[in-house]
Design an enzyme around this catalytic site. Structure first.
Site, PDB file in Angstrom:
ATOM      1  N   TYR A  12      -2.465  -1.003  10.133  1.00 15.59           N
ATOM      2  CA  TYR A  12      -2.428  -1.437   8.728  1.00 15.59           C
ATOM      3  C   TYR A  12      -1.104  -1.041   8.079  1.00 15.59           C
ATOM      4  CZ  TYR A  12      -3.863  -1.657   3.787  1.00 15.59           C
ATOM      5  OH  TYR A  12      -3.946  -1.932   2.441  1.00 15.59           O
ATOM      6  N   SER A  28       0.835  -1.197   0.000  1.00 18.42           N
ATOM      7  CA  SER A  28       0.000   0.000   0.000  1.00 18.42           C
ATOM      8  C   SER A  28       0.869   1.246   0.000  1.00 18.42           C
ATOM      9  CB  SER A  28      -0.902   0.010   1.243  1.00 18.42           C
ATOM     10  OG  SER A  28      -1.575   1.244   1.368  1.00 18.42           O
TER      11      SER A  28
END
Length: 254
Positions: free
Chosen positions: A160, A147
């Site tokens: 995350y 990401s």
């Protein structure tokens, strides 16, 4: 793009979103696709049907990630379904896409949510790769989906971000280890993409415009934008690229 006929690919979390897009694109290039899902059987069936109706080959495999023995369960199902298809045992392409996110700043992160995030996003891919390598043919491909949050700070996605940072490290470390077998290991790092994850933020014109503004192209990414790059990494055309983190954010970091 390289021809994937005769190749077998496993894409985790491919019942929806980016994973579905990657599964569909690899199938278009000729690969037999194992569509992994955790709980949404209906969505997995939709992915399989979208592939087979277009002339491709696919089957679904269920395994809930983040639990003890998750990689064992995944590959037990994979081996069984592969044999049922009449395909040769083995694996050529592994895409680690499945992930979850519990948004929260440092003062809001809980033990339970953090442990669950690491279990699904970091631990599961590690042991899926371990099991996958026992089946992977030389010259195979491992593609990890990370990401943009590993290079652009998002304090509200702390756990995350940490889990995806570990994936980036896993990629370049494994690439060094697996070079002798001709196996490449690379990471794709998307930004904002049109998936269920961003649906709430895209619900208003203002929200959609805000996400689109991150990219130099002034639009939100589509699963196909990520899938097309994954197809390149899965092909022989990418044979001289390994250990890399490829930014697929539409220039959001510029």
């Amino acid at each position: 793009m390289g021809d994937l006929n005769g190749k077998t690919a496993l894409v985790t979390g491919s019942s929806r979103g980016i994973g579905r897009g990657i599964a569909q694109r690899l199938a278009e290039d000729g690969a037999l696709i194992a569509v992994h899902y955790g709980s949404n059987e209906a969505a997995a069936k939709e992915t399989v049907e979208s592939i087979t109706s277009a002339g491709g080959r696919a089957f679904s495999v269920r395994a809930e990630l983040g639990l003890p023995g998750d990689a064992d369960a995944l590959f037990a199902g994979f081996d069984t379904e592969l044999a049922a298809c009449g395909a040769e045992p083995g694996l050529d392409i592994l895409v680690n896409n499945a992930a979850l996110n519990f948004p929260g700043h440092i003062d809001a992160v809980t033990y339970e949510e953090f442990d669950r995030t690491i279990a699904v996003n970091t631990r599961a891919p590690l042991f899926i790769i371990q099991q996958g390598l026992r089946r992977m043919r030389d010259g195979g491909r491992i593609i990890n989906i990370s990401s943009a949050v590993t290079s652009m700070a998002h304090p509200r996605q702390l756990a995350y971000s940490m889990s995806k940072g570990a994936m980036d490290t896993l990629t370049h470390t494994l690439a060094k280890d697996l070079g002798e077998r001709g196996i490449t290991v690379n990471t794709l790092s998307p930004g904002w993409v049109e998936t269920d994850v961003t649906a709430a933020r895209r619900a208003t014109p203002e929200g959609e415009a805000a996400l689109a503004a991150y990219s130099v192209f002034n639009r939100i990414g589509r699963p196909s934008d990520i899938a097309d790059v994954a197809a390149f990494l899965a092909s022989d055309d990418s044979r001289w690229i390994t250990g890399q983190r490829l930014d697929v954010t539409g220039g959001s970091m510029l």
